[in-house]
Enzyme design. Structure first.
Site, PDB file in Angstrom:
ATOM      1  N   ALA A  64       0.875  -1.172   0.000  1.00  0.00           N
ATOM      2  CA  ALA A  64       0.000   0.000   0.000  1.00  0.00           C
ATOM      3  C   ALA A  64       0.913   1.222   0.000  1.00  0.00           C
ATOM      4  O   ALA A  64       2.097   1.134   0.370  1.00  0.00           O
ATOM      5  CB  ALA A  64      -0.890  -0.020   1.229  1.00  0.00           C
ATOM      6  N   GLY A 109       0.795  -4.925   0.926  1.00  0.00           N
ATOM      7  CA  GLY A 109      -0.399  -5.007   0.081  1.00  0.00           C
ATOM      8  C   GLY A 109      -0.163  -5.780  -1.204  1.00  0.00           C
ATOM      9  O   GLY A 109      -1.106  -6.340  -1.782  1.00  0.00           O
ATOM     10  N   GLU A 112      -0.468  -9.305  -0.187  1.00  0.00           N
ATOM     11  CA  GLU A 112      -1.893  -9.540   0.088  1.00  0.00           C
ATOM     12  C   GLU A 112      -2.683  -9.657  -1.213  1.00  0.00           C
ATOM     13  O   GLU A 112      -3.588 -10.484  -1.340  1.00  0.00           O
ATOM     14  CB  GLU A 112      -2.421  -8.413   0.985  1.00  0.00           C
ATOM     15  CG  GLU A 112      -1.817  -8.508   2.388  1.00  0.00           C
ATOM     16  CD  GLU A 112      -2.011  -7.256   3.235  1.00  0.00           C
ATOM     17  OE1 GLU A 112      -1.733  -6.145   2.731  1.00  0.00           O
ATOM     18  OE2 GLU A 112      -2.444  -7.387   4.392  1.00  0.00           O
ATOM     19  N   GLU A 132       5.163  -4.906   7.137  1.00  0.00           N
ATOM     20  CA  GLU A 132       4.473  -3.828   7.859  1.00  0.00           C
ATOM     21  C   GLU A 132       5.008  -3.600   9.264  1.00  0.00           C
ATOM     22  O   GLU A 132       4.983  -2.470   9.768  1.00  0.00           O
ATOM     23  CB  GLU A 132       2.965  -4.116   7.931  1.00  0.00           C
ATOM     24  CG  GLU A 132       2.217  -3.900   6.628  1.00  0.00           C
ATOM     25  CD  GLU A 132       2.197  -5.100   5.703  1.00  0.00           C
ATOM     26  OE1 GLU A 132       3.014  -6.023   5.895  1.00  0.00           O
ATOM     27  OE2 GLU A 132       1.359  -5.113   4.783  1.00  0.00           O
TER      28      GLU A 132
END
Ligand code: COA
Length: 258
Positions: A64, A109, A112, A132
């Site tokens: 992200a 992300g 993911e 993260e």
């Protein structure tokens, strides 16, 4: 679309996240465009399989967008996470195979996103992980849930708590990717696999995805019930008549999706 490329060839669509100067990091706009493109591809019956990849040599998706995360307040952050989770679930439950062609970093992300895909093919240069923890946050687009489901709790805890990515060979060894290929072969191999899946009966494909996705989140008894009901539905299709007849007539089936 500003951040995605879409190419459709026969029954296979290729979606490329196209922010190579930011290693294809998922900012809000890219997430919106992914919602848009997957809604379109999900609704288009002529598209039967999808390849998802990242532009450039270096990254599938490096996470992200950290510059956006940096500005988040708690209430917004919860919605930010839920929105990303919804995107991943949309891809997972699209009803068509989505193949992640992991061409480099798939972090946060990006990992993911790859895990929400049906299958993952990695280039030898792929590095996959949930870093993260190094940002003082946790994986918020489904990583804490899908990683243990794919590789088991112990390895998922190790990866998420250390933040250390795994290389392609290790990702294959632990079942995080389905296969590893040479970098210059990645898109061709992903396209070939997608084309082969696209030739299968689409209703049976959709029901297999649903039986496995829903069944693995249910009790065995409930999963078996889902399977029996979807088996019944498959047997109401022209494609079942075609597939079984083609076998008996020793010819290749030609599925129509009816
Ligand atoms: N969000 C926003 N920007 C990102 C990004 C992300 N997740 N990942 C990379 N970028 C940007 C960098 O800021 C840099 O932009 P700049 O040129 O304007 O400074 C550009 O992409 C290239 O990245 P850079 O860090 O210079 O490349 P590198 O080869 O030195 O390192 C990584 C590659 C993947 C190791 C490094 O970019 C990284 O750690 N990215 C963040 C990974 C992460 O924590 N993801 C989880 C986010 S929740």
């Amino acid at each position: 679309m500003n951040n995605l490329l879409l190419e459709i060839s026969d029954a296979v669509a290729t979606v490329t996240v196209n922010r190579p100067d930011k290693l294809n990091a998922l900012n809000r706009e890219t997430v919106s465009e992914l919602f848009e493109v997957f809604a379109r591809l999900g609704a288009d019956d002529s598209v039967r399989a999808i390849v998802l990849t990242g532009a450039g040599e270096k990254a599938f998706v490096a996470g992200a967008d950290i510059t956006e995360i940096n500005q988040l307040k708690p209430v917004d952050a919860t919605e930010f996470g839920r929105r990303g989770q919804r995107l991943m679930s949309t891809i997972e439950n699209l009803g068509k195979p989505v193949i992640a062609a992991v061409n480099g970093f798939a972090l946060g992300g990006g990992c993911e996103l790859a895990m929400a895909c049906t299958l993952r093919i990695a280039s030898e240069s792929a590095r996959i992980g949930l870093p993260e923890i190094n940002l003082g946050i946790l994986p918020g687009y489904g990583g804490t849930q899908r990683l243990p489901r794919l590789v088991g709790k112990g390895l998922a805890l190790e990866m998420a708590l250390s933040g250390k990515p795994v290389d392609a060979a290790r990702a294959y060894e632990i079942g995080l990717v389905n296969r590893v290929v040479e970098g210059d072969e990645l898109l061709a191999q992903a396209g070939k696999l997608a084309a082969s899946l696209a030739g299968n009966a689409p209703i049976a494909t959709r029901h297999i995805l649903r039986a496995i996705n829903e069944g693995t989140e249910s009790s065995l008894e409930r999963g078996l019930d889902i399977e029996a009901q979807l088996f019944g539905l498959c047997c109401s299709t022209d494609d079942m008549v075609e597939g079984t007849s083609a076998f008996m007539e020793k010819r290749k089936p030609s599925f129509t999706g009816r």
